[in-house]
Design an enzyme around this catalytic site. Structure first.
Site, short mmCIF file in Angstrom:
data_model
loop_
_atom_site.label_atom_id
_atom_site.label_comp_id
_atom_site.label_asym_id
_atom_site.label_seq_id
_atom_site.Cartn_x
_atom_site.Cartn_y
_atom_site.Cartn_z
N ASP A 128 46.98 45.28 34.02
CA ASP A 128 46.64 44.07 34.77
C ASP A 128 47.89 43.52 35.45
O ASP A 128 48.16 42.31 35.39
CB ASP A 128 46.01 43.02 33.85
CG ASP A 128 45.29 41.91 34.63
OD1 ASP A 128 45.01 42.12 35.83
OD2 ASP A 128 45.04 40.85 34.05
N ASN A 133 51.26 37.66 36.87
CA ASN A 133 51.87 38.22 35.67
C ASN A 133 53.32 38.62 35.90
O ASN A 133 53.88 39.39 35.11
CB ASN A 133 51.07 39.43 35.17
CG ASN A 133 49.86 39.02 34.37
OD1 ASN A 133 49.81 37.91 33.86
ND2 ASN A 133 48.88 39.90 34.26
#
Length: 789
Positions: A128, A133
């Site tokens: 992901d 992130n």
């Protein structure tokens, strides 16, 4: 808990501070990710979550958020504690300030590729990777939320949408299709991330999730406006076929200018080689006028007299006061280097209408400018031999061999063939411990003989004292006897079919004429194997009120010990194996007893139990066993125990993933001498080598780990043995110490050689595992090239 930071597909993230006394992060700010309740209700998810998060703790920390703790309370939600990183996410930065400039974009690309190289090197896939992130910290970009998405592969997940966890705009085609995901998916996401950072647009445009997923699978990414230096590499990284993409390590090495790709796809190699190096390795930082720290930070660009950083024209005076020693900070040098980046940077600085950049220096600029330093650190970790020693004293052959072996381990997960070539080269330079360990890890699997007689999990194994026979047991209710005199060509001699349920273990008597087998059918059976082609049943031993789990003969062969699900171990007189009789019951454990072992002198018995303890018993008088000590250090089932050949040490292995070694010179007071993680999850079996110098542990991770226990303190790893496709349930050394037999849930038994001669023979039988002169010069500059075979 101080507040809520956000919410994602797997749970909610909170800001917390470690309480005083909390090991590892007392007083520190931390991020706490609590898993969603609907996911936490799935047992397979929880098991995988803990395993993957534990592995994530191994990832190098300089480009990622350090995983500090993994907690899975039996009556609550599992959660992950990680380092808290103060800074904007890449998504927030691009949203507020627009796409990154060329220099900043290059540094981001390097840092994220470095992080992925470290993550993949630990055996993880992020799954992901997206702008939210990636945090832009004061020390450079840091990748977060890696290492737990694989838990969603559990077969009982709630829906295909959950299984496909990820962000559609950055998914790889195989991920969008719900197919198996590998590290190649992260490389694809890296390309999308760089595209977004450099253009401010998603690589497949905007739109609802189904539309984006369709484009990911069937359309090419939108790369218009992406920096020309990066675009060819991004194009290759975002190929539809996972096998056609470079690895994260290849991306990293290209980005820092360390050489061409060695990807097996010639098109990938061609594209990456044709791309100009994005970022050359930074030069040495000086403080006395010889390096970048001595340049004039106030000058808008290089003067005509300037050459490469760290040099000056003959006769040119030193800057900063005519040779005066000028102290400058690293941040000053980084800011100076950025202002020298080219016309774009100079134009922004010279524009009087341009807004002040100081706010951006405090956030994105400083964060991104730290990336080259982090790149140097990763180069040092991954490719310590790519840089020579320079003008200092040349290292010894032993030091060089150790460094080459460590380099082999650093690249093993990303390029196993290169790791094998470096391992063999290291051993040829000098057979130091590190080189022998790398050689075992590279080639032990290729020496293995595979015994494929079982039709279900192979559960137990033993080798006769003369090394000629092997007995294996399985969940097919069978016992197989093999002639392994010629270990390269084992021959099955007979199959024992007397048991009516799983056969868990087999044990040879010291004279090799009797075999004991134990089963879930609540019995132990003694066999006459003087003619191993025609075994004869001697007696059925009954007494346990439940499954019989393990058996062992005393060193003199006059006693048999068994353990059972009835929480007991039992001693039997087998002087006449046709008429065994019970001597005593050892009943101090409060849960089932999984394994028993006799000390070499026969005076002690060790037991391992699911009550999380191991126990030592004085059985000098076997009719009146005397409990000596309870070992209570493990935090989960103690699954296995083994005495060293000299009887002075006891090894224990448990479901807490650790192996422990105890000094039992005084068996009533075992003293811990070493405790070390032997597996991410469970240790199923362990055994000392015949010379007592090596401990082998059988693990949930499908490998055997070898440990040097010849000294004191924490044992060093001296190699691994791979090859099985599932858990390794049991292991046994051959009497000469040159091979290890293993039984696995993949239905097979393997006999793997670990002696140097066999490993060298296996290596030299495969030309692809032999380093040539060119590759030697690239990776090893400390000693002249020498043929390895």
């Amino acid at each position: 808990m101080l507040g809520r930071l956000g919410e994602g597909g797997m749970g909610t993230v909170y800001l917390g501070r470690g309480r005083p006394g909390v090991t590892g992060y007392a007083g520190r700010l931390v991020a706490v990710k609590v898993i969603r309740p609907d996911l936490a209700r799935v047992p397979e998810f929880r098991a995988r979550f803990r395993r993957e998060a534990d592995i994530a703790r191994r990832v190098a920390r300089f480009c990622t958020a350090e995983v500090l703790d993994v907690v899975d309370p039996p009556d609550g939600l599992p959660y992950l504690v990680t380092e808290y990183i103060d800074g904007l996410t890449l998504a927030q930065s691009v949203s507020a300030e627009g796409p990154l400039r060329s220099a900043d974009l290059e540094r981001l690309a390097v840092s994220v590729a470095a992080a992925l190289t470290s993550i993949h090197g630990a055996g993880l896939v992020h799954r992901d990777l997206k702008p939210s992130n990636v945090l832009l910290s004061s020390l450079g970009p840091r990748v977060i939320d890696f290492g737990i998405a694989r838990a969603l592969d559990a077969q009982t997940m709630l829906s295909q949408e959950i299984q496909r966890i990820g962000t559609p705009a950055f998914m790889a085609p195989e991920q969008a299709n719900g197919e198996p995901v590998s590290a190649a998916a992260d490389v694809f996401a890296w390309g999308g991330l760089v595209t977004y950072a450099g253009t401010g647009s998603f690589p497949f445009g905007d739109g609802p999730t189904p539309v984006q997923l369709y484009r990911v699978v069937h359309r090419e990414p939108l790369l218009d406006g992406l920096d020309p230096a990066l675009r060819p590499i991004v194009e290759v990284a975002m190929r539809k076929d996972p096998a056609a993409r470079p690895t994260a390590q290849e991306l990293f090495l290209r980005l820092v200018g360390m050489g061409p790709s060695t990807h097996p796809d010639p098109d990938v190699t061609r594209v990456i080689r044709s791309a100009a190096p994005v970022l050359a390795p930074p030069q040495r930082i000086g403080v006395d006028g010889d390096g970048p720290a001595a340049t004039d930070r106030e000058t808008a660009g290089p003067t005509p007299g300037d050459q490469t950083p760290g040099t000056r024209t003959p006769g040119e005076p030193r800057r900063g006061g005519g040779g005066r020693r000028e102290q400058r900070t690293l941040a000053d040098w980084l800011e100076r280097k950025d202002s020298d980046a080219g016309p774009a940077g100079a134009g922004e600085q010279d524009d009087p209408a341009a807004p002040s950049r100081h706010g951006r220096w405090n956030r994105r600029r400083i964060a991104l400018l730290a990336a080259p330093i982090l790149a140097v650190l990763l180069i040092a970790a991954l490719m310590p031999l790519a840089l020579t020693t320079g003008g200092g004293q040349r290292p010894s052959r032993e030091e060089t061999a150790a460094r080459v072996a460590l380099a082999a381990e650093a690249v093993r997960n990303s390029d196993a063939d290169l790791a094998a070539r470096l391992s063999l080269a290291a051993y040829r330079i000098s057979p130091v411990r590190e080189a022998r360990a790398a050689l075992r890890t590279s080639f032990a699997a290729s020496t293995a003989s595979v015994l494929a007689g079982h039709t279900a999990s192979a559960l137990g194994i033993d080798i006769s004292p003369n090394g000629r026979l092997l007995a294996s047991t399985g969940a097919d209710n069978l016992v197989q006897l093999w002639d392994i005199s010629d270990r390269t060509h084992p021959v099955k001699l007979s199959t024992l079919t007397r048991h009516t349920s799983w056969v868990l273990d087999a044990a040879f008597s010291p004279d090799g004429w009797t075999l004991a087998t134990v089963s879930y059918d609540r019995s132990a059976i003694l066999w006459d194997i003087s003619d191993p082609r025609h075994p004869v049943e001697l007696a059925t031993v009954l007494g346990h009120n439940g499954w019989v789990l393990d058996a062992a003969f005393s060193p003199d062969g006059r006693m048999l010990a068994t353990s059972g699900y009835d929480n007991t171990a039992r001693l039997w007189d087998v002087t006449d194996p046709r008429h065994p009789s019970e001597l005593s019951v050892l009943d101090r454990h409060t849960s089932w007893v999984n394994e028993v072992a006799f000390s070499p002198d026969g005076h002690l018995l060790a037991t391992a139990s699911a009550d999380r303890t191991a126990r030592l018993w004085d059985i000098t008088d076997p009719r009146r066993p005397r409990p000596l000590a309870a070992i209570t250090a493990h935090t989960d089932y103690v699954w296995t125990v083994a005495f060293s050949p000299d009887g002075r040490r006891l090894a224990t292995g448990a479901y807490d993933g650790t192996a422990r070694i105890w000094d039992i010179t005084d068996p009533s007071r075992p003293a811990a001498t070493a405790s070390f993680p032997a597996d991410e999850k469970w240790v199923f079996d362990l055994a000392f080598s015949p010379d007592g110098k090596t401990l082998a542990t059988a693990s949930w991770d499908t490998t055997v780990h070898l440990w040097d226990v010849s000294g004191t303190g924490r044992p060093a790893s001296v190699g691994t043995i791979s090859g099985h496709g599932d858990w390794i349930q049991a292991l046994a050394w051959t009497p000469d110490g040159n091979a290890i037999a293993t039984a696995s849930d993949d239905y097979t038994v393997r006999i793997s050689r670990i002696d140097d001669a066999s490993l060298i023979a296996a290596a030299c039988a495969d030309p692809s595992k032999q380093i040539d002169d060119t590759e030697w010069q690239r990776h090893i500059a400390d000693v002249p090239y020498q043929p390895v075979c």
